[in-house]
Design a protein around this motif. Structure first.
Motif, PDB file in Angstrom:
ATOM      1  N   TYR A  88       1.013  -1.194   0.060  1.00  0.00           N
ATOM      2  CA  TYR A  88      -0.115  -0.061  -0.097  1.00  0.00           C
ATOM      3  C   TYR A  88       0.798   1.001   0.102  1.00  0.00           C
ATOM      4  CZ  TYR A  88      -3.005   4.062   1.956  1.00  0.00           C
ATOM      5  OH  TYR A  88      -3.698   4.922   2.017  1.00  0.00           O
ATOM      6  N   ASP A  89       1.716   1.884   0.711  1.00  0.00           N
ATOM      7  CA  ASP A  89       2.672   2.325   1.177  1.00  0.00           C
ATOM      8  C   ASP A  89       2.201   4.040   0.979  1.00  0.00           C
ATOM      9  OD1 ASP A  89       5.372   1.489   0.422  1.00  0.00           O
ATOM     10  OD2 ASP A  89       4.726   0.516  -1.728  1.00  0.00           O
ATOM     11  N   GLY A  90       1.406   4.071   2.101  1.00  0.00           N
ATOM     12  CA  GLY A  90       0.807   4.913   2.471  1.00  0.00           C
ATOM     13  C   GLY A  90       1.532   6.223   3.145  1.00  0.00           C
ATOM     14  N   HIS A  91       2.787   5.476   3.285  1.00  0.00           N
ATOM     15  CA  HIS A  91       4.024   7.037   3.818  1.00  0.00           C
ATOM     16  C   HIS A  91       4.540   7.000   2.326  1.00  0.00           C
ATOM     17  CE1 HIS A  91       6.387   2.911   3.591  1.00  0.00           C
ATOM     18  NE2 HIS A  91       7.821   3.873   3.377  1.00  0.00           N
ATOM     19  N   ILE A  94       4.600  10.541  -2.853  1.00  0.00           N
ATOM     20  CA  ILE A  94       3.637  11.690  -3.531  1.00  0.00           C
ATOM     21  C   ILE A  94       2.070  10.078  -4.034  1.00  0.00           C
ATOM     22  CG2 ILE A  94       5.362  12.000  -5.447  1.00  0.00           C
ATOM     23  CD1 ILE A  94       5.067   8.634  -6.842  1.00  0.00           C
ATOM     24  N   ALA A  95       2.189   9.348  -2.615  1.00  0.00           N
ATOM     25  CA  ALA A  95       0.985   8.433  -2.329  1.00  0.00           C
ATOM     26  C   ALA A  95      -0.164   9.633  -2.433  1.00  0.00           C
ATOM     27  CB  ALA A  95       1.052   8.318  -0.756  1.00  0.00           C
ATOM     28  N   ASN A  96      -1.361   8.717  -2.992  1.00  0.00           N
ATOM     29  CA  ASN A  96      -2.473   8.920  -3.479  1.00  0.00           C
ATOM     30  C   ASN A  96      -3.726   8.341  -3.052  1.00  0.00           C
ATOM     31  OD1 ASN A  96      -4.700   9.995  -4.962  1.00  0.00           O
ATOM     32  ND2 ASN A  96      -3.503  12.495  -4.947  1.00  0.00           N
ATOM     33  N   ASP A  97      -4.690   8.310  -2.453  1.00  0.00           N
ATOM     34  CA  ASP A  97      -5.052   7.615  -2.557  1.00  0.00           C
ATOM     35  C   ASP A  97      -6.389   7.108  -4.031  1.00  0.00           C
ATOM     36  OD1 ASP A  97      -4.357   5.996   0.032  1.00  0.00           O
ATOM     37  OD2 ASP A  97      -5.650   7.541   1.154  1.00  0.00           O
ATOM     38  N   SER A 119      -1.272  -5.328  -0.437  1.00  0.00           N
ATOM     39  CA  SER A 119      -0.596  -5.847   1.487  1.00  0.00           C
ATOM     40  C   SER A 119      -0.253  -4.812   2.000  1.00  0.00           C
ATOM     41  CB  SER A 119       0.782  -6.604   1.375  1.00  0.00           C
ATOM     42  OG  SER A 119       0.222  -7.706   1.164  1.00  0.00           O
ATOM     43  N   TYR A 120      -1.197  -4.384   3.035  1.00  0.00           N
ATOM     44  CA  TYR A 120      -1.738  -3.364   3.631  1.00  0.00           C
ATOM     45  C   TYR A 120      -0.777  -3.473   5.233  1.00  0.00           C
ATOM     46  CZ  TYR A 120      -5.401  -2.509   1.025  1.00  0.00           C
ATOM     47  OH  TYR A 120      -6.278  -2.217  -0.513  1.00  0.00           O
ATOM     48  N   PRO A 121       0.313  -2.586   6.052  1.00  0.00           N
ATOM     49  CA  PRO A 121       0.310  -2.260   4.744  1.00  0.00           C
ATOM     50  C   PRO A 121       1.674  -2.014   4.039  1.00  0.00           C
ATOM     51  CG  PRO A 121       2.095  -1.527   7.004  1.00  0.00           C
ATOM     52  CD  PRO A 121       0.706  -2.479   7.726  1.00  0.00           C
ATOM     53  N   MET A 122       2.410  -3.002   4.307  1.00  0.00           N
ATOM     54  CA  MET A 122       3.116  -3.879   3.198  1.00  0.00           C
ATOM     55  C   MET A 122       3.891  -5.368   3.625  1.00  0.00           C
ATOM     56  SD  MET A 122       6.610  -1.589   5.181  1.00  0.00           S
ATOM     57  CE  MET A 122       7.891  -2.110   3.965  1.00  0.00           C
TER      58      MET A 122
END
Length: 241
Positions: A88-91, A94-97, A119-122
């Motif tokens: 998911y790489d929310g951090h 350039i993360a953008n949902d 995979s959440y988060p990794m």
């Protein structure tokens, strides 16, 4: 029809360890070819934005010299299915949902451009279990770097530490746990699901239940969900009895 399946991973090591072990117990009726993209999901989004007619196979084949070597004797038609496994790489800076939602809509067919699993988060979420009884409620911050790999390494059960030595019983327990967690995220019921959930559905519920509320995600691995989709819930349930 070819029984070759192409697995595309974000990284070069951990995902391959998981798949090599998984293949001892599942999917062994097929030939699995693995390649690494060596970048985040957001780089793929950039590639798509620049080319709506993106050919996933050629994108991966030409990504690096290692992939060129692995795929030198193959063309797209040699693979019945393409599956992509990313974090998911929310951090990511350039993360953008919204981009994630678009990607899941774009990569939604394994016989065409490929099917994307997150995979959440990794990827280490597969083994992020310190107690199966409390896994239902396990969530982590996803918008900042938290040293997730180290957290997992320090807190997961001892028999889950090394992906390369998992037994079939280990996989059975992980499959039930993560699929039950998926059902809990979607339906608030921590039970083995009797339906197939689209990856977009999982993401939207992660967004509404966790990400938009307190910038967390419910810890969830892509691999058990992939198996659930691949075999169907009834056959997989029989396989893990």
């Amino acid at each position: 029809m070819s029984n070759n399946i192409l697995f595309i991973f974000e990284g070069e090591k951990t995902e391959v360890q998981i798949t090599d072990n998984l293949n001892k117990f599942f999917l062994n009726e097929n030939t699995i070819i693995t390649c690494a993209y060596c970048s985040t999901i957001y780089q793929i989004y950039k590639e798509i934005a620049e080319d709506e007619d993106l050919d996933t196979f050629n994108l991966i084949k030409n990504r690096n010299e290692t992939n060129k070597k692995i795929l030198e004797d193959f063309e797209r038609h040699d693979f019945a299915e393409i599956y992509m496994f990313f974090d998911y790489d929310g951090h990511d800076i350039i993360a953008n949902d919204s981009k994630i939602n678009e990607l899941l809509a774009f990569f939604n067919e394994e016989t065409d451009k490929g099917k994307l699993y997150l995979s959440y988060p990794m990827v280490e979420s597969l083994k992020h279990i310190s107690d199966y009884k409390t896994f239902k409620d396990l969530k982590v911050q996803c918008k900042v770097k938290i040293g997730y790999k180290n957290i997992v390494g320090k807190t997961c059960l001892q028999n889950l530490q090394d992906f390369t030595i998992y037994k079939k019983q280990t996989w059975k327990e992980l499959i039930v746990a993560h699929l039950s967690k998926m059902n809990y995220i979607i339906n608030n019921s921590y039970t083995y699901p009797d339906y197939i959930a689209f990856q977009q559905t999982v993401f939207i519920h992660q967004l509404n239940k966790y990400i938009s509320i307190d910038s967390t995600v419910g810890v969830l691995s892509a691999f058990p969900i992939f198996l659930h989709d691949y075999y169907g819930y009834e056959k997989l349930k029989d396989l893990i009895k």
